[in-house]
Design a protein around this motif. Structure first.
Motif, PDB file in Angstrom:
ATOM      1  N   MET A 196       0.835  -1.213   0.000  1.00 11.50           N
ATOM      2  CA  MET A 196       0.000   0.000   0.000  1.00 11.50           C
ATOM      3  C   MET A 196       0.857   1.245   0.000  1.00 11.50           C
ATOM      4  O   MET A 196       0.565   2.220  -0.709  1.00 11.50           O
ATOM      5  N   TRP A 197       1.930   1.245   0.781  1.00  9.52           N
ATOM      6  CA  TRP A 197       2.859   2.387   0.776  1.00  9.52           C
ATOM      7  C   TRP A 197       3.458   2.569  -0.621  1.00  9.52           C
ATOM      8  O   TRP A 197       3.584   3.696  -1.113  1.00  9.52           O
ATOM      9  N   LYS A 198       3.857   1.475  -1.236  1.00  8.33           N
ATOM     10  CA  LYS A 198       4.475   1.521  -2.560  1.00  8.33           C
ATOM     11  C   LYS A 198       3.512   2.118  -3.596  1.00  8.33           C
ATOM     12  O   LYS A 198       3.908   2.963  -4.407  1.00  8.33           O
ATOM     13  N   ILE A 199       2.262   1.685  -3.565  1.00 10.35           N
ATOM     14  CA  ILE A 199       1.247   2.191  -4.493  1.00 10.35           C
ATOM     15  C   ILE A 199       0.997   3.679  -4.252  1.00 10.35           C
ATOM     16  O   ILE A 199       0.891   4.461  -5.200  1.00 10.35           O
ATOM     17  N   LEU A 200       0.910   4.081  -2.994  1.00 13.26           N
ATOM     18  CA  LEU A 200       0.690   5.490  -2.668  1.00 13.26           C
ATOM     19  C   LEU A 200       1.848   6.334  -3.182  1.00 13.26           C
ATOM     20  O   LEU A 200       1.636   7.389  -3.791  1.00 13.26           O
ATOM     21  N   GLN A 201       3.072   5.879  -2.957  1.00  8.40           N
ATOM     22  CA  GLN A 201       4.233   6.655  -3.414  1.00  8.40           C
ATOM     23  C   GLN A 201       4.278   6.739  -4.936  1.00  8.40           C
ATOM     24  O   GLN A 201       4.597   7.788  -5.497  1.00  8.40           O
ATOM     25  N   ALA A 202       3.956   5.667  -5.620  1.00 10.81           N
ATOM     26  CA  ALA A 202       3.931   5.686  -7.083  1.00 10.81           C
ATOM     27  C   ALA A 202       2.905   6.709  -7.580  1.00 10.81           C
ATOM     28  O   ALA A 202       3.179   7.476  -8.512  1.00 10.81           O
ATOM     29  N   LYS A 203       1.755   6.769  -6.928  1.00 11.90           N
ATOM     30  CA  LYS A 203       0.719   7.744  -7.293  1.00 11.90           C
ATOM     31  C   LYS A 203       1.251   9.157  -7.099  1.00 11.90           C
ATOM     32  O   LYS A 203       1.101  10.022  -7.965  1.00 11.90           O
ATOM     33  N   ARG A 204       1.896   9.395  -5.970  1.00 15.26           N
ATOM     34  CA  ARG A 204       2.437  10.727  -5.682  1.00 15.26           C
ATOM     35  C   ARG A 204       3.565  11.117  -6.641  1.00 15.26           C
ATOM     36  O   ARG A 204       3.757  12.288  -6.924  1.00 15.26           O
ATOM     37  N   ASP A 205       4.294  10.108  -7.124  1.00 15.77           N
ATOM     38  CA  ASP A 205       5.375  10.360  -8.071  1.00 15.77           C
ATOM     39  C   ASP A 205       4.869  10.495  -9.503  1.00 15.77           C
ATOM     40  O   ASP A 205       5.663  10.679 -10.429  1.00 15.77           O
ATOM     41  N   GLY A 206       3.559  10.374  -9.680  1.00 18.58           N
ATOM     42  CA  GLY A 206       2.976  10.512 -11.009  1.00 18.58           C
ATOM     43  C   GLY A 206       3.169   9.299 -11.910  1.00 18.58           C
ATOM     44  O   GLY A 206       2.985   9.392 -13.123  1.00 18.58           O
ATOM     45  N   LYS A 207       3.506   8.178 -11.315  1.00 19.79           N
ATOM     46  CA  LYS A 207       3.689   6.954 -12.095  1.00 19.79           C
ATOM     47  C   LYS A 207       2.321   6.334 -12.377  1.00 19.79           C
ATOM     48  O   LYS A 207       1.384   6.512 -11.604  1.00 19.79           O
ATOM     49  N   PRO A 208       2.230   5.581 -13.473  1.00 17.90           N
ATOM     50  CA  PRO A 208       0.936   4.945 -13.762  1.00 17.90           C
ATOM     51  C   PRO A 208       0.584   3.933 -12.676  1.00 17.90           C
ATOM     52  O   PRO A 208       1.473   3.343 -12.070  1.00 17.90           O
ATOM     53  N   PRO A 209      -0.711   3.727 -12.450  1.00 18.02           N
ATOM     54  CA  PRO A 209      -1.122   2.762 -11.426  1.00 18.02           C
ATOM     55  C   PRO A 209      -0.601   1.364 -11.740  1.00 18.02           C
ATOM     56  O   PRO A 209      -0.481   0.987 -12.901  1.00 18.02           O
TER      57      PRO A 209
END
Length: 178
Positions: free
Chosen positions: A58-71
């Motif tokens: 969940m942390w990894k997914i949240l950080q990817a979202k914040r970094d503008g990476k695709p889901p």
């Protein structure tokens, strides 16, 4: 607010599990009726690895979202609006095979694994604070068996999973008393 309630439900389930297993002696915690059944220690170690991986994910997914990476997950959200109990009913077999990453493998004392399990509440609490301004229904972290779950469903899964294993330990305790 909803995520706070889910966080509290996980904390309550964790506390119930820990209080229940702490009543066992070390010998009782390691006892198992057969090779295919996990002991209380193995249940607890499994809960630690499974929850650790889920929180990390969940942390990894949240950080990817914040970094503008695709889901990470871009498929159909087949469980949108469903309770975790309904999702489990639809996706799990009566006796599931645990993914290797969440399998008990180290052994050791029940006190160690209970302390390790208890320690996971802190990163989960921190995560819930980080999610405060997020649309957590739009953040999807797939479960290896159930598929795409949003963050709310993931928190609900943690509560469900802890309670499920508390019931398994209760079954062991019943067999011990026979």
């Amino acid at each position: 607010m909803f995520l706070d309630q889910l966080l509290q439900s996980v904390a309550d389930a964790r506390n119930r599990y820990i209080a229940y297993v702490q009543q066992l002696t070390e010998e009782q915690a390691h006892w198992k009726p057969d090779a295919d059944t996990w002991s209380a220690v193995e249940n607890t170690e499994h809960l630690y690895w499974a929850e650790h991986g889920g929180i990390w994910g969940m942390w990894k997914i949240l950080q990817a979202k914040r970094d503008g990476k695709p889901p990470v997950y871009q498929g159909e959200l087949i469980h949108r609006g469903r309770s975790i109990e309904e999702i489990i009913e639809r996706t799990w077999q009566p006796k599931e095979v645990v993914p290797p990453i969440a399998a008990p493998r180290m052994g050791g004392s029940v006190a160690f694994w209970l302390a390790a399990l208890e320690s996971l509440q802190q990163p989960l609490t921190k995560l819930s604070h980080e999610l405060a301004d997020e649309d957590f229904e739009a953040i999807i972290h797939p479960h290896p068996i159930s598929g795409p779950l949003d963050i709310g469903q993931r928190f609900a899964f943690l509560r469900f999973h802890i309670d499920r294993h508390r019931n398994q330990v209760a079954d062991l305790r019943t067999l011990l008393a026979v």
